[in-house]
Design a protein around this motif. Structure first.
Motif, PDB file in Angstrom:
ATOM      1  N   GLU A 124       6.751  35.174 -18.424  1.00  0.00           N
ATOM      2  CA  GLU A 124       6.149  36.027 -19.641  1.00  0.00           C
ATOM      3  C   GLU A 124       4.893  36.412 -19.184  1.00  0.00           C
ATOM      4  O   GLU A 124       4.284  37.643 -19.129  1.00  0.00           O
ATOM      5  CB  GLU A 124       6.272  35.521 -21.023  1.00  0.00           C
ATOM      6  CG  GLU A 124       7.755  35.628 -21.314  1.00  0.00           C
ATOM      7  CD  GLU A 124       7.893  35.182 -22.751  1.00  0.00           C
ATOM      8  OE1 GLU A 124       7.016  34.579 -23.331  1.00  0.00           O
ATOM      9  OE2 GLU A 124       9.157  35.292 -23.440  1.00  0.00           O
ATOM     10  N   ALA A 125       4.048  35.419 -18.808  1.00  0.00           N
ATOM     11  CA  ALA A 125       2.682  35.519 -18.336  1.00  0.00           C
ATOM     12  C   ALA A 125       2.349  36.505 -17.052  1.00  0.00           C
ATOM     13  O   ALA A 125       1.710  37.454 -17.113  1.00  0.00           O
ATOM     14  CB  ALA A 125       1.916  34.294 -18.379  1.00  0.00           C
ATOM     15  N   GLU A 126       3.369  36.252 -16.317  1.00  0.00           N
ATOM     16  CA  GLU A 126       3.208  36.940 -14.992  1.00  0.00           C
ATOM     17  C   GLU A 126       3.594  38.465 -15.278  1.00  0.00           C
ATOM     18  O   GLU A 126       3.016  39.095 -14.667  1.00  0.00           O
ATOM     19  CB  GLU A 126       4.423  36.496 -13.847  1.00  0.00           C
ATOM     20  CG  GLU A 126       3.969  35.048 -13.210  1.00  0.00           C
ATOM     21  CD  GLU A 126       5.058  34.758 -12.231  1.00  0.00           C
ATOM     22  OE1 GLU A 126       4.596  33.420 -11.520  1.00  0.00           O
ATOM     23  OE2 GLU A 126       5.991  35.214 -12.238  1.00  0.00           O
ATOM     24  N   ALA A 127       4.753  38.610 -16.103  1.00  0.00           N
ATOM     25  CA  ALA A 127       5.258  40.066 -16.456  1.00  0.00           C
ATOM     26  C   ALA A 127       4.090  40.774 -17.103  1.00  0.00           C
ATOM     27  O   ALA A 127       3.661  41.935 -16.801  1.00  0.00           O
ATOM     28  CB  ALA A 127       6.477  40.040 -17.499  1.00  0.00           C
ATOM     29  N   LYS A 128       3.138  40.128 -18.011  1.00  0.00           N
ATOM     30  CA  LYS A 128       2.125  40.734 -18.865  1.00  0.00           C
ATOM     31  C   LYS A 128       0.901  41.119 -17.678  1.00  0.00           C
ATOM     32  O   LYS A 128       0.133  41.909 -17.914  1.00  0.00           O
ATOM     33  CB  LYS A 128       1.536  39.865 -19.620  1.00  0.00           C
ATOM     34  CG  LYS A 128       2.470  39.596 -20.931  1.00  0.00           C
ATOM     35  CD  LYS A 128       2.049  38.945 -22.021  1.00  0.00           C
ATOM     36  CE  LYS A 128       3.241  38.587 -23.375  1.00  0.00           C
ATOM     37  NZ  LYS A 128       2.511  37.818 -24.225  1.00  0.00           N
ATOM     38  N   SER A 129       0.796  40.360 -16.605  1.00  0.00           N
ATOM     39  CA  SER A 129      -0.110  40.488 -15.742  1.00  0.00           C
ATOM     40  C   SER A 129       0.324  41.460 -14.633  1.00  0.00           C
ATOM     41  O   SER A 129      -0.662  41.616 -13.770  1.00  0.00           O
ATOM     42  CB  SER A 129      -0.391  39.119 -15.219  1.00  0.00           C
ATOM     43  OG  SER A 129      -0.975  38.354 -16.013  1.00  0.00           O
ATOM     44  N   GLY A 130       1.442  42.175 -14.810  1.00  0.00           N
ATOM     45  CA  GLY A 130       1.822  42.852 -13.773  1.00  0.00           C
ATOM     46  C   GLY A 130       2.616  42.277 -12.638  1.00  0.00           C
ATOM     47  O   GLY A 130       2.473  43.063 -11.615  1.00  0.00           O
ATOM     48  N   ILE A 131       2.632  41.040 -12.653  1.00  0.00           N
ATOM     49  CA  ILE A 131       2.987  40.190 -11.042  1.00  0.00           C
ATOM     50  C   ILE A 131       4.637  40.713 -11.008  1.00  0.00           C
ATOM     51  O   ILE A 131       5.304  40.460 -11.993  1.00  0.00           O
ATOM     52  CB  ILE A 131       2.816  38.939 -11.070  1.00  0.00           C
ATOM     53  CG1 ILE A 131       1.360  38.944 -11.296  1.00  0.00           C
ATOM     54  CG2 ILE A 131       3.514  38.245 -10.049  1.00  0.00           C
ATOM     55  CD1 ILE A 131       0.975  37.219 -11.541  1.00  0.00           C
ATOM     56  N   GLU A 132       5.033  41.249 -10.046  1.00  0.00           N
ATOM     57  CA  GLU A 132       6.345  41.478  -9.688  1.00  0.00           C
ATOM     58  C   GLU A 132       7.077  40.208  -9.191  1.00  0.00           C
ATOM     59  O   GLU A 132       6.696  39.529  -8.380  1.00  0.00           O
ATOM     60  CB  GLU A 132       6.559  42.546  -8.596  1.00  0.00           C
ATOM     61  CG  GLU A 132       6.152  44.091  -8.997  1.00  0.00           C
ATOM     62  CD  GLU A 132       7.137  44.693  -9.943  1.00  0.00           C
ATOM     63  OE1 GLU A 132       8.366  44.259  -9.898  1.00  0.00           O
ATOM     64  OE2 GLU A 132       6.762  45.522 -10.713  1.00  0.00           O
ATOM     65  N   PRO A 133       8.141  39.922 -10.027  1.00  0.00           N
ATOM     66  CA  PRO A 133       9.134  38.735  -9.455  1.00  0.00           C
ATOM     67  C   PRO A 133       9.799  38.827  -8.606  1.00  0.00           C
ATOM     68  O   PRO A 133      10.151  40.122  -7.835  1.00  0.00           O
ATOM     69  CB  PRO A 133       9.948  38.577 -10.725  1.00  0.00           C
ATOM     70  CG  PRO A 133      10.154  39.845 -11.293  1.00  0.00           C
ATOM     71  CD  PRO A 133       8.885  40.577 -11.105  1.00  0.00           C
ATOM     72  N   PRO A 134       9.986  37.907  -7.601  1.00  0.00           N
ATOM     73  CA  PRO A 134      10.721  37.786  -6.324  1.00  0.00           C
ATOM     74  C   PRO A 134      12.144  38.541  -6.667  1.00  0.00           C
ATOM     75  O   PRO A 134      12.717  38.115  -7.548  1.00  0.00           O
ATOM     76  CB  PRO A 134      10.978  36.492  -5.942  1.00  0.00           C
ATOM     77  CG  PRO A 134       9.692  35.642  -6.556  1.00  0.00           C
ATOM     78  CD  PRO A 134       9.479  36.324  -7.934  1.00  0.00           C
ATOM     79  N   ALA A 135      12.677  39.113  -5.626  1.00  0.00           N
ATOM     80  CA  ALA A 135      13.885  39.949  -5.974  1.00  0.00           C
ATOM     81  C   ALA A 135      15.146  38.910  -5.943  1.00  0.00           C
ATOM     82  O   ALA A 135      15.924  38.982  -6.603  1.00  0.00           O
ATOM     83  CB  ALA A 135      14.199  40.761  -4.707  1.00  0.00           C
TER      84      ALA A 135
END
Length: 214
Positions: free
Chosen positions: A125-136
């Motif tokens: 969730e923290a990555e998503a809020k920071s705009g970090i794209e998750p690995p496919a």
């Protein structure tokens, strides 16, 4: 060089010994020692378990009392005692005894893994809020399911799953099992469906002994 597993299990069937596992830090330390098959100091284990070295030493002595761990040879600085697993795998065999010990053990295991799941969800969730794209190819946090298998296929399914875990457990060399190594945690429970007659007959689901119980 892969680690070759020897036939040196630590078999636990004493209810008091199982009750001694009902502590998250002790399970964490045991998991580290059995999975790595390397020695660790109380300070190194304390860092992983978020305890003080003195508190970790207390828990290690308790684990030693019940035969889970033992003293190891010194490496470098001989002033700090090193510890190692008392065998190459841990088998808990007392699931037909003392419901309180069984429940305490399972509750600590499930609680520890629940915390790991919550931490991973928070990290994503923290990555998503920071705009970090998750690995496919990122795996789900948790996967559950059901398959339709007769007795023969069920046996084959469980054997192949456990063989795969064993293969990767034995693949890592000493450097990959160091204190600073990357770790991947898993929890596996394969639960066959039993009807009421089977459930009351005392028949136990097939399990492959030898894997560390978490």
């Amino acid at each position: 060089m892969p680690r070759i597993r020897t036939d040196n299990p630590v078999v636990i069937n004493d209810p008091q010994a199982i009750r001694a596992l009902a502590h998250e830090a002790r399970l964490e330390a045991l998991e580290e020692l059995f999975a790595s098959q390397s020695s660790r100091t109380a300070t190194e284990l304390a860092s992983r378990c978020k305890l003080t070295p003195s508190a970790m030493s207390y828990h290690l002595r308790a684990l030693e009392k019940y035969g889970y761990v033992e003293r190891a040879a010194s490496e470098g600085d001989a002033r700090e005692r090193r510890w190692k697993a008392a065998g190459d795998r841990l088998i808990v065999e007392s699931f037909n005894q003392t419901p309180s010990a069984k429940s305490a053990f399972l509750n600590v295991q499930l609680g520890a893994f629940r915390e790991r799941l919550a931490a991973e969800i928070a990290r994503r969730e923290a990555e998503a809020k920071s705009g970090i794209e998750p690995p496919a190819d990122r795996a789900p946090v948790l996967t559950t399911g059901m398959v339709f298998l007769n007795d023969e296929k069920r046996q084959e399914f469980m054997t192949r799953v456990y063989d795969l875990m064993k293969e990767y457990e034995e693949m890592a060399g000493p450097e990959e099992r160091s204190v600073d190594a990357k770790r991947v945690y898993y929890m596996l429970s394969i639960l066959p469906e039993f009807d009421e007659v089977e459930a009351t007959s005392g028949e136990q689901p097939w399990t492959r002994p030898g894997l560390p119980k978490r």
